[in-house]
Write a protein that holds these residues in place. Structure first.
Motif, mmCIF file in Angstrom:
data_model
loop_
_atom_site.group_PDB
_atom_site.id
_atom_site.type_symbol
_atom_site.label_atom_id
_atom_site.label_comp_id
_atom_site.label_asym_id
_atom_site.label_seq_id
_atom_site.Cartn_x
_atom_site.Cartn_y
_atom_site.Cartn_z
ATOM 1 N N GLY A 176 0.814 -1.213 0.000
ATOM 2 C CA GLY A 176 0.000 0.000 0.000
ATOM 3 C C GLY A 176 0.845 1.259 0.000
ATOM 4 N N GLY A 177 2.070 1.166 0.585
ATOM 5 C CA GLY A 177 2.994 2.293 0.508
ATOM 6 C C GLY A 177 3.436 2.542 -0.918
ATOM 7 N N TYR A 178 3.698 1.464 -1.661
ATOM 8 C CA TYR A 178 3.958 1.599 -3.105
ATOM 9 C C TYR A 178 2.789 2.309 -3.777
ATOM 10 C CZ TYR A 178 3.134 0.107 -7.895
ATOM 11 O OH TYR A 178 2.794 0.090 -9.231
ATOM 12 N N THR A 179 1.580 1.898 -3.436
ATOM 13 C CA THR A 179 0.379 2.476 -4.035
ATOM 14 C C THR A 179 0.302 3.970 -3.777
ATOM 15 O OG1 THR A 179 -0.749 0.359 -3.627
ATOM 16 C CG2 THR A 179 -2.130 2.255 -4.159
ATOM 17 N N VAL B 67 3.898 3.888 4.844
ATOM 18 C CA VAL B 67 4.337 3.170 6.044
ATOM 19 C C VAL B 67 5.023 1.870 5.621
ATOM 20 C CG1 VAL B 67 3.616 2.214 8.266
ATOM 21 C CG2 VAL B 67 2.361 4.149 7.268
ATOM 22 N N ASN B 68 6.292 1.719 6.000
ATOM 23 C CA ASN B 68 7.071 0.531 5.604
ATOM 24 C C ASN B 68 6.899 0.235 4.117
ATOM 25 O OD1 ASN B 68 5.606 -0.608 8.557
ATOM 26 N ND2 ASN B 68 7.779 -0.112 8.464
ATOM 27 N N PRO B 69 7.041 1.232 3.249
ATOM 28 C CA PRO B 69 6.727 0.999 1.839
ATOM 29 C C PRO B 69 7.783 0.153 1.139
ATOM 30 C CG PRO B 69 7.690 3.168 2.102
ATOM 31 C CD PRO B 69 7.489 2.620 3.494
ATOM 32 N N VAL B 70 7.356 -0.504 0.064
ATOM 33 C CA VAL B 70 8.260 -1.147 -0.874
ATOM 34 C C VAL B 70 8.210 -0.337 -2.167
ATOM 35 C CG1 VAL B 70 7.822 -3.407 0.148
ATOM 36 C CG2 VAL B 70 6.517 -2.703 -1.847
ATOM 37 N N GLY B 71 9.274 -0.434 -2.964
ATOM 38 C CA GLY B 71 9.265 0.286 -4.234
ATOM 39 C C GLY B 71 10.576 0.956 -4.584
ATOM 40 N N ARG B 72 11.599 0.754 -3.757
ATOM 41 C CA ARG B 72 12.885 1.398 -4.010
ATOM 42 C C ARG B 72 13.347 1.196 -5.448
ATOM 43 N NH1 ARG B 72 18.226 0.085 -4.598
ATOM 44 N NH2 ARG B 72 19.753 1.413 -3.547
#
Length: 616
Positions: A383-386, A442-447
């Motif tokens: 959801g952080g990616y979103t 919050v704790n996103p992925v997507g680097r």
């Protein structure tokens, strides 16, 4: 992604020991789980590396043979009977061969006790669930990574044998999935452990941990320096503002988007007292859950914000929620997610905003108040990616290619998910929605999906919340480094100590989870972590959706720590600037901050050579 690949154990500690707790809806966190089975000897873990390939066990899914372990180091090799390990695990003394390895590893009595526990610790995982996951793209990538270290006697990749051994051990109702039972179920007469590869992996683990500690130290130092500049008077004044915020009752509406069968719960503020005035404008906050999760996990946050005058819509993403994971585990879906979920998620949010605009026209009490052109998005993990995508982050195929090919970094489990984004990059480039005015990831992925260029395209106020003990989307590569790439003037990085990838998820105790979740995965104080997120979300949205500059002083670590009722997790750091050069200098200094780097003394090398050349 509550995770990206689920939930199972906390890296680097023994606190994931309770594998019988069931709370919330979860999927298997393979990234944490392969570490879990090798954790337990604390800072002396490197010394256990030599003991029958424990360097591999400490950092990867445990794997050995039905009868013999062949530990090879260059041209040298040593054979260890599985029976010796089994006898030791059952309480007998070390065999002469294992005594030699214990000397090499300089293991203490407490280390041996921990090792005995590691060998017999049972992971309560269904063989059906494991089988379904290990045949997904993510499972195959994981097996390919491990197969280079854990091999057949003929030095071929252990890809298929590892999968078979794990599934067979998990299917054993009596012994279950433990390292020892895995050894006995491995489907070849012997298993070869490439110790040089294992040591290389272990070295990478320790360097990665050291770099993370260096980055944490830098962020904490910058936040402490900044906190000295905040005046107690301004903090007290802002606390008074929060105390005087009007409180509202909250009603809920179910919103459905038929195209993808998306459902959302809309939390609406309502006057609590007779004659209580409505807000002139009601901004909208959307909450996007992580992989394998659902919208109810954030009801606590939605209610908190709605009580304070925001309309909050928390939605389910059908292709990556708990139902999707249930479909996978039931054999009804061949993959963890479809590639298009990387596009579907931000599109879901934009279509939800369209629906909310239409909804407001049907409600006289909200027609002129609900402002769907002034939106904040809060997203956890996937959801952080979103949220970042909706805020303007754009795809970077070159960055993702470098991270995923030929194989992703095994120390960043979130890449097992991120590498799937290749499937939509040709069709989509950006998902920016101009109605989104602020994002909290919050704790996103997507680097590596976005890379430096993609993060630099985010133009709205952005807060990134990271956790020091997050082993699914590790803080340094997934949050701290990407923070240095942000160019938006209003940017904030929060680093919370003693919290994990799952600390802010509010598990529903009434629902049976898909996978048992250990209590240690939730962090030291998940309730306090949720309090922090509530307070941070509120002041961030007040400042950047309501454009109230009086809350500038609230966006400091000193304010957050003083405003949360219970004793804070220390330290909680909040900064609004970090130069990439400063971060690079901090993590690449000459001296290690930890004592974890595996060192091989001349004595240890001599013992290895002597044991390798001794009669077998």
């Amino acid at each position: 992604m509550p995770g990206c690949l689920g939930k199972l154990a906390k890296h680097g500690t023994a606190e994931g020991a309770d594998l019988n707790r069931r709370s919330g809806t979860a999927m298997v966190d393979v990234g944490d789980w392969w570490r879990k089975l090798g954790v337990g000897v604390g800072t002396r873990v490197s010394r256990a590396i030599a003991l029958a390939g424990l360097g591999v066990w400490a950092t990867a899914l445990p794997a050995h043979s039905a009868e013999t372990i062949i530990v090879s180091y260059g041209a040298l090799e040593r054979r260890i009977p599985i029976a010796d390990l089994e006898a030791f695990a059952q309480g007998q003394d070390l065999s002469p061969q294992l005594v030699t390895y214990a000397r090499y590893a300089e293991l203490t009595e407490s280390d041996l006790v921990a090792l005995r526990d590691i060998l017999t610790k049972r992971a309560e995982l269904s063989h059906v669930d494991l089988s379904q996951f290990l045949y997904t793209a993510q499972g195959k990538t994981l097996l390919e990574l491990l197969g280079g270290i854990i091999q057949t006697p003929a030095r071929q990749s252990g890809f298929s044998a590892i999968r078979a051994g794990v599934i067979l051990a998990a299917a054993d109702d009596t012994a279950g999935l433990s390292i020892l039972n895995f050894l006995k179920k491995y489907p070849t007469p012997g298993i070869r452990i490439d110790l040089a590869q294992g040591l290389s992996v272990a070295e990478s683990v320790f360097v990665t941990l050291d770099h993370a500690e260096r980055a944490f130290t830098l962020v904490h130092a910058l936040a402490a320096e900044s906190a000295q500049q905040a005046s107690p008077e301004s903090i007290l004044a802002t606390q008074q503002l929060l105390f005087e915020l009007p409180r509202f009752d909250v009603t809920q509406e179910l919103i459905r988007l038929p195209a993808r069968q998306v459902e959302a719960t809309l939390f609406l503020p309502q006057p609590r007292l007779s004659g209580q005035p409505w807000p002139e404008e009601i901004p909208v906050v959307v909450i996007s859950h992580g992989l394998g999760d659902g919208r109810t996990s954030y009801d606590y946050l939605a209610n908190f914000l709605a009580e304070r005058g925001f309309a909050v819509a928390s939605l389910d993403h059908p292709g990556s929620n708990s139902q999707q994971i249930a479909q996978l585990l039931a054999g009804l879906s061949p993959e963890l997610i479809d590639d298009r979920e990387f596009a579907n998620r931000p599109i879901d949010v934009s279509e939800l905003l369209d629906e909310l605009t239409q909804f407001a026209t049907t409600r006289p009490d909200f027609r002129d108040r609900l402002n769907t052109d002034n939106v904040g998005v809060i997203g956890h993990s996937f959801g952080g990616y979103t949220a970042l995508a909706l805020g303007g982050a754009t795809y970077s195929p070159d960055s993702l290619s470098q991270a995923c090919e030929p194989q992703p970094d095994y120390l960043n489990p979130s890449l097992l998910l991120q590498c799937q984004a290749f499937g939509v990059m040709d069709e989509f480039q950006r998902f920016r929605d101009d109605r989104v005015r602020a994002v909290l990831a919050v704790n996103p992925v997507g680097r590596d999906i976005f890379g430096p260029s993609g993060f630099s395209n985010i133009s709205v106020p952005t807060m990134i919340f990271s956790a020091t003990d997050d082993t699914v989307a590790p803080a340094l590569p997934e949050q701290i480094e990407p923070f240095t790439w942000l160019q938006t003037p209003s940017r904030y990085l929060v680093l919370a100590s003693d919290t994990t990838h799952f600390s802010v998820i509010d598990w529903d105790p009434t629902n049976e989870p898909l996978i048992a979740v250990p209590e240690g995965l939730l962090g030291t104080s998940p309730e306090l972590a949720k309090d922090y997120l509530q307070t941070l979300s509120l002041v961030f949205m007040l400042r950047h959706l309501r454009q109230d500059s009086r809350y500038d002083s609230a966006l400091t670590a000193q304010f957050i720590e003083s405003s949360v009722v219970r004793s804070p997790l220390m330290p909680l750091s909040l900064i609004n600037n970090l130069r990439a050069e400063a971060l690079d200098q901090a993590i690449n200094g000459d001296d290690l901050l930890t004592d974890l780097r595996p060192a091989r003394s001349s004595k240890q090398k001599r013992i290895w050579a002597d044991s390798a050349n001794s009669p077998r």
